[in-house]
Scaffold this motif. Sequence first.
Motif, PDB file in Angstrom:
ATOM      1  N   VAL A  37       0.819  -1.218   0.000  1.00  0.00           N
ATOM      2  CA  VAL A  37       0.000   0.000   0.000  1.00  0.00           C
ATOM      3  C   VAL A  37       0.854   1.270   0.000  1.00  0.00           C
ATOM      4  CG1 VAL A  37      -1.958  -1.146   1.127  1.00  0.00           C
ATOM      5  CG2 VAL A  37      -0.349   0.171   2.525  1.00  0.00           C
ATOM      6  N   MET A  38       2.166   1.112   0.185  1.00  0.00           N
ATOM      7  CA  MET A  38       3.073   2.261   0.167  1.00  0.00           C
ATOM      8  C   MET A  38       3.846   2.368  -1.145  1.00  0.00           C
ATOM      9  SD  MET A  38       2.737   4.000   2.888  1.00  0.00           S
ATOM     10  CE  MET A  38       2.530   4.017   4.662  1.00  0.00           C
ATOM     11  N   GLU A  39       3.412   1.634  -2.159  1.00  0.00           N
ATOM     12  CA  GLU A  39       4.075   1.731  -3.455  1.00  0.00           C
ATOM     13  C   GLU A  39       3.568   2.949  -4.219  1.00  0.00           C
ATOM     14  OE1 GLU A  39       3.489  -2.090  -5.284  1.00  0.00           O
ATOM     15  OE2 GLU A  39       4.910  -3.067  -3.930  1.00  0.00           O
ATOM     16  N   PRO A  40       4.428   3.554  -5.049  1.00  0.00           N
ATOM     17  CA  PRO A  40       3.998   4.718  -5.828  1.00  0.00           C
ATOM     18  C   PRO A  40       2.728   4.425  -6.623  1.00  0.00           C
ATOM     19  CG  PRO A  40       6.364   4.427  -6.007  1.00  0.00           C
ATOM     20  CD  PRO A  40       5.842   3.214  -5.274  1.00  0.00           C
ATOM     21  N   GLY A  41       1.824   5.394  -6.596  1.00  0.00           N
ATOM     22  CA  GLY A  41       0.561   5.243  -7.305  1.00  0.00           C
ATOM     23  C   GLY A  41      -0.573   4.731  -6.438  1.00  0.00           C
ATOM     24  N   HIS A  42      -0.243   4.150  -5.278  1.00  0.00           N
ATOM     25  CA  HIS A  42      -1.297   3.646  -4.388  1.00  0.00           C
ATOM     26  C   HIS A  42      -1.894   4.816  -3.608  1.00  0.00           C
ATOM     27  CE1 HIS A  42      -3.493   1.229  -1.509  1.00  0.00           C
ATOM     28  NE2 HIS A  42      -3.185   0.140  -2.197  1.00  0.00           N
ATOM     29  N   PRO A  43      -3.230   4.855  -3.462  1.00  0.00           N
ATOM     30  CA  PRO A  43      -3.857   5.976  -2.744  1.00  0.00           C
ATOM     31  C   PRO A  43      -3.415   6.105  -1.285  1.00  0.00           C
ATOM     32  CG  PRO A  43      -5.502   4.316  -3.376  1.00  0.00           C
ATOM     33  CD  PRO A  43      -4.229   3.952  -4.063  1.00  0.00           C
ATOM     34  N   VAL A  44      -2.997   5.006  -0.654  1.00  0.00           N
ATOM     35  CA  VAL A  44      -2.537   5.088   0.735  1.00  0.00           C
ATOM     36  C   VAL A  44      -1.232   5.881   0.813  1.00  0.00           C
ATOM     37  CG1 VAL A  44      -1.714   3.780   2.745  1.00  0.00           C
ATOM     38  CG2 VAL A  44      -3.765   3.033   1.517  1.00  0.00           C
ATOM     39  N   LEU A  45      -0.297   5.633  -0.114  1.00  0.00           N
ATOM     40  CA  LEU A  45       0.954   6.410  -0.117  1.00  0.00           C
ATOM     41  C   LEU A  45       0.640   7.889  -0.346  1.00  0.00           C
ATOM     42  CD1 LEU A  45       3.991   6.734   0.037  1.00  0.00           C
ATOM     43  CD2 LEU A  45       4.111   6.188  -2.406  1.00  0.00           C
ATOM     44  N   ALA A  46      -0.282   8.174  -1.249  1.00  0.00           N
ATOM     45  CA  ALA A  46      -0.655   9.574  -1.502  1.00  0.00           C
ATOM     46  C   ALA A  46      -1.179  10.233  -0.226  1.00  0.00           C
ATOM     47  CB  ALA A  46      -1.702   9.636  -2.613  1.00  0.00           C
ATOM     48  N   ALA A  47      -1.980   9.499   0.549  1.00  0.00           N
ATOM     49  CA  ALA A  47      -2.520  10.043   1.799  1.00  0.00           C
ATOM     50  C   ALA A  47      -1.425  10.252   2.837  1.00  0.00           C
ATOM     51  CB  ALA A  47      -3.600   9.105   2.345  1.00  0.00           C
ATOM     52  N   VAL A  48      -0.451   9.361   2.873  1.00  0.00           N
ATOM     53  CA  VAL A  48       0.677   9.495   3.804  1.00  0.00           C
ATOM     54  C   VAL A  48       1.500  10.741   3.452  1.00  0.00           C
ATOM     55  CG1 VAL A  48       2.891   8.458   4.489  1.00  0.00           C
ATOM     56  CG2 VAL A  48       0.809   7.065   4.457  1.00  0.00           C
ATOM     57  N   VAL A  49       1.761  10.947   2.165  1.00  0.00           N
ATOM     58  CA  VAL A  49       2.536  12.117   1.735  1.00  0.00           C
ATOM     59  C   VAL A  49       1.765  13.400   2.060  1.00  0.00           C
ATOM     60  CG1 VAL A  49       3.484  13.336  -0.267  1.00  0.00           C
ATOM     61  CG2 VAL A  49       3.821  10.864  -0.026  1.00  0.00           C
ATOM     62  N   GLU A  50       0.450  13.363   1.855  1.00  0.00           N
ATOM     63  CA  GLU A  50      -0.361  14.543   2.167  1.00  0.00           C
ATOM     64  C   GLU A  50      -0.292  14.875   3.654  1.00  0.00           C
ATOM     65  OE1 GLU A  50      -5.042  15.814   2.018  1.00  0.00           O
ATOM     66  OE2 GLU A  50      -4.283  14.527   0.423  1.00  0.00           O
ATOM     67  N   ASN A  83      -1.182   5.008  11.458  1.00  0.00           N
ATOM     68  CA  ASN A  83      -2.007   3.803  11.564  1.00  0.00           C
ATOM     69  C   ASN A  83      -3.421   4.043  11.052  1.00  0.00           C
ATOM     70  OD1 ASN A  83       0.157   2.445  12.668  1.00  0.00           O
ATOM     71  ND2 ASN A  83      -0.558   2.625  14.767  1.00  0.00           N
ATOM     72  N   GLU A  84      -3.957   5.220  11.320  1.00  0.00           N
ATOM     73  CA  GLU A  84      -5.319   5.529  10.861  1.00  0.00           C
ATOM     74  C   GLU A  84      -5.411   5.600   9.342  1.00  0.00           C
ATOM     75  OE1 GLU A  84      -6.431   9.051  13.021  1.00  0.00           O
ATOM     76  OE2 GLU A  84      -6.592   7.960  14.921  1.00  0.00           O
ATOM     77  N   ILE A  85      -4.302   5.912   8.695  1.00  0.00           N
ATOM     78  CA  ILE A  85      -4.276   5.933   7.229  1.00  0.00           C
ATOM     79  C   ILE A  85      -4.091   4.520   6.673  1.00  0.00           C
ATOM     80  CG2 ILE A  85      -2.989   6.721   5.190  1.00  0.00           C
ATOM     81  CD1 ILE A  85      -2.220   9.230   6.874  1.00  0.00           C
ATOM     82  N   THR A  86      -3.158   3.773   7.249  1.00  0.00           N
ATOM     83  CA  THR A  86      -2.765   2.490   6.642  1.00  0.00           C
ATOM     84  C   THR A  86      -3.604   1.292   7.077  1.00  0.00           C
ATOM     85  OG1 THR A  86      -1.100   2.135   8.378  1.00  0.00           O
ATOM     86  CG2 THR A  86      -0.373   3.245   6.353  1.00  0.00           C
TER      87      THR A  86
END
Length: 198
Positions: A37-50, A83-86
């Motif tokens: 879920v932390m790979e580029p393009g995954h919405p979870v990574l985008a949320a973590v970066v945000e 944790n709440e994101i992932t």
Amino acid sequence: MNIGLTGGIATGKSTVSRMLTSRGALLIDADILAREVMEPGHPVLAAVVERFGKQMLLPDGTLSRKKLGEHVFAHPGERQALNEITHPAIRTEIRRRMAEYEERYPDRLVVADIPLLFESGQQSMYEQIMVVYVPREIQLARLISRDGLDAVQAESRLASQMDIERKKELADIVIDNSRGIAETERQVDAFWTSRGLS
């Protein structure tokens, strides 16, 4: 049949999961799903970066696990935010894979390896919970040796998880991994036989 497999950091969950899969169990590894879920393009990574900022990315756009890990271990509130994101995304994928495995392989044991199973309140998803246990002083020594941490860093990592003695109390099945690999194998064999697995 399914079980949730957990323990503490450096107690030997990976060792026990390998023993179970070598006997025919199907493994769902939450750590692998967490990487996916932390790979580029995954919405979870985008949320973590945000939430945590672009400084958590390496120049190639992949996550700097080291930087993010150092940040959240130093700031417990930030760990909760991560944790709440992932966790919801990982939990959804675990459920999906469990359902798929149980439908396709009804006679096989499905093992979900989840380091923070108790901490994230997932006990009810599984028929039984297996805890891989070692006493805390062994856990601490293994963590220092394995990860090259000093005592303060290692204590901080242990403090971020539920105490191993409490996990042992909550378990349906305990595998004591403090007495050598042959003894751990014997306990896994005893579990396997007692459940009529073949």
